[in-house]
Design a protein around this motif. Structure first.
Motif, PDB file in Angstrom:
ATOM      1  N   UNK A 151     -16.223  29.191  23.641  1.00 52.39           N
ATOM      2  CA  UNK A 151     -17.198  29.223  22.549  1.00 52.39           C
ATOM      3  C   UNK A 151     -16.835  30.163  21.413  1.00 52.39           C
ATOM      4  N   UNK A 152     -15.974  31.134  21.652  1.00 54.84           N
ATOM      5  CA  UNK A 152     -15.602  32.051  20.575  1.00 54.84           C
ATOM      6  C   UNK A 152     -14.865  31.321  19.459  1.00 54.84           C
ATOM      7  N   UNK A 153     -14.236  30.185  19.765  1.00 55.26           N
ATOM      8  CA  UNK A 153     -13.534  29.410  18.746  1.00 55.26           C
ATOM      9  C   UNK A 153     -14.515  28.927  17.683  1.00 55.26           C
ATOM     10  N   UNK A 154     -15.702  28.497  18.102  1.00 56.57           N
ATOM     11  CA  UNK A 154     -16.700  28.054  17.128  1.00 56.57           C
ATOM     12  C   UNK A 154     -17.248  29.234  16.327  1.00 56.57           C
ATOM     13  N   UNK A 155     -17.466  30.360  16.971  1.00 52.16           N
ATOM     14  CA  UNK A 155     -17.932  31.542  16.248  1.00 52.16           C
ATOM     15  C   UNK A 155     -16.930  31.930  15.165  1.00 52.16           C
ATOM     16  N   UNK A 156     -15.632  31.868  15.490  1.00 50.28           N
ATOM     17  CA  UNK A 156     -14.593  32.173  14.508  1.00 50.28           C
ATOM     18  C   UNK A 156     -14.628  31.166  13.358  1.00 50.28           C
ATOM     19  N   UNK A 157     -14.843  29.882  13.688  1.00 51.34           N
ATOM     20  CA  UNK A 157     -14.920  28.862  12.634  1.00 51.34           C
ATOM     21  C   UNK A 157     -16.133  29.092  11.733  1.00 51.34           C
ATOM     22  N   UNK A 158     -17.288  29.403  12.310  1.00 51.74           N
ATOM     23  CA  UNK A 158     -18.473  29.685  11.497  1.00 51.74           C
ATOM     24  C   UNK A 158     -18.253  30.891  10.591  1.00 51.74           C
ATOM     25  N   UNK A 159     -17.493  31.860  11.066  1.00 49.37           N
ATOM     26  CA  UNK A 159     -17.166  33.008  10.227  1.00 49.37           C
ATOM     27  C   UNK A 159     -16.333  32.563   9.017  1.00 49.37           C
ATOM     28  N   UNK A 160     -15.408  31.649   9.223  1.00 47.01           N
ATOM     29  CA  UNK A 160     -14.603  31.137   8.109  1.00 47.01           C
ATOM     30  C   UNK A 160     -15.462  30.330   7.148  1.00 47.01           C
ATOM     31  N   UNK A 161     -16.398  29.555   7.688  1.00 43.04           N
ATOM     32  CA  UNK A 161     -17.315  28.797   6.834  1.00 43.04           C
ATOM     33  C   UNK A 161     -18.105  29.751   5.943  1.00 43.04           C
ATOM     34  N   UNK A 162     -18.620  30.829   6.548  1.00 43.32           N
ATOM     35  CA  UNK A 162     -19.400  31.806   5.786  1.00 43.32           C
ATOM     36  C   UNK A 162     -18.543  32.527   4.753  1.00 43.32           C
TER      37      UNK A 162
END
Length: 293
Positions: free
Chosen positions: A75-86
């Protein structure tokens, strides 16, 4: 009342062009997690510009991005992606990642989630079916130590485990996902659910109620009148300082527009005084998720 800012505590984003992530719940015919796919969800992406276009004129002043990738071994992969989106769009302001509290290695996962500066909490989708404190001990210890909120949804007649968590880990903010709403929206269910929330609120100090999905699958033909008693019952149980609102967008788009939903929320809350309204609309979410004004 659109001059009163609104912080949306429950929004989902996706982009099916991202090779390391999947969102199979968008596929036709998917059924799981008490959710069925539909044509309205199968767009290739839903990103902050899409939300802002729908939210124009609603007073949206903050967004909590909640995980929704599935399946996801890490799940950390999605958290990292959301950080890039932000980083790209300025939204979401903060994020809530996925975890299974009683799964081996979750304490380490929380440590890795925490490396992302917008990360604030985790949600356990499996908690509705099973949540055993003795198996989740390591994860809850880590959440308390790291200042991570924990979001769970439980049947409203099975909330004792939430009380146990709140008492054993008083530093953890426990968020009731979708207000633990029942699938039936009849008068008897309202009475039982409301009583359960009152009991939970009376027995805890650190549990907060996220009122979302109230105008969704459980009430597909909703009106302001039909959602009013549910919202006000939650507020009566927990008080404005322990309640916040989420849109569950765009999952609940099939049941109405974003503007209609937020207008409905504001109409329901119009019976409260300004300070109470502002706590529910923005203050509680800002405090729980540490979102600056």
């Amino acid at each position: 009342m659109t001059d009163e800012p609104f912080v949306d505590a429950h929004v989902h984003f996706w982009d099916r062009s991202v090779s390391e992530l999947q969102w199979v719940w968008l596929d036709a015919g998917f059924s799981g997690y008490r959710f069925d796919s539909a044509d309205g969800y199968r767009g290739s992406s839903y990103l902050p510009p899409d939300l802002m276009a729908e939210a124009d004129g609603t007073g949206l002043a903050g967004v909590v991005g909640v995980h929704c990738a599935e399946p996801i071994p890490d799940p950390e992969v999605e958290t990292a992606w959301l950080e890039r989106v932000a980083d790209r769009y300025g939204l979401p302001d903060v994020t809530v990642g996925r975890c299974e509290l009683d799964r081996s290695g979750t304490a380490g996962l929380l440590e890795r989630h925490r490396h992302h500066r917008r990360f604030r909490g985790v949600r356990d989708l499996t908690a509705y079916e099973s949540l055993a404190v003795d198996r989740a001990f390591g994860a809850l210890d880590a959440a308390g130590r790291l200042g991570i909120s924990v979001e769970v949804r439980r049947p409203h007649d099975q909330l004792d485990v939430v009380v146990e968590i709140a008492r054993r880990w008083p530093d953890i903010v426990v968020v009731l996902s979708h207000a633990c709403l029942p699938s039936s929206r009849d008068a008897a269910s309202l009475a039982e659910w409301s009583a359960a929330l009152h009991d939970l609120a009376d027995r805890t100090q650190s549990v907060v109620c996220k009122i979302s999905a109230v105008a969704g699958r459980g009430d597909p033909d909703w009106t302001t009148a039909s959602i009013r008693p549910w919202i006000l019952a939650a507020v009566e149980a927990f008080g404005p300082d322990r309640c916040m609102l989420g849109s569950n967008w765009p999952v609940d788009r099939r049941y109405g527009s974003y503007r209609r939903l937020i207008d409905g929320y504001r109409d329901v809350l119009s019976v409260l005084d300004p300070a109470e309204r502002q706590a529910i609309l923005a203050g509680t979410a800002r405090r729980v998720y540490r979102i600056p004004d």
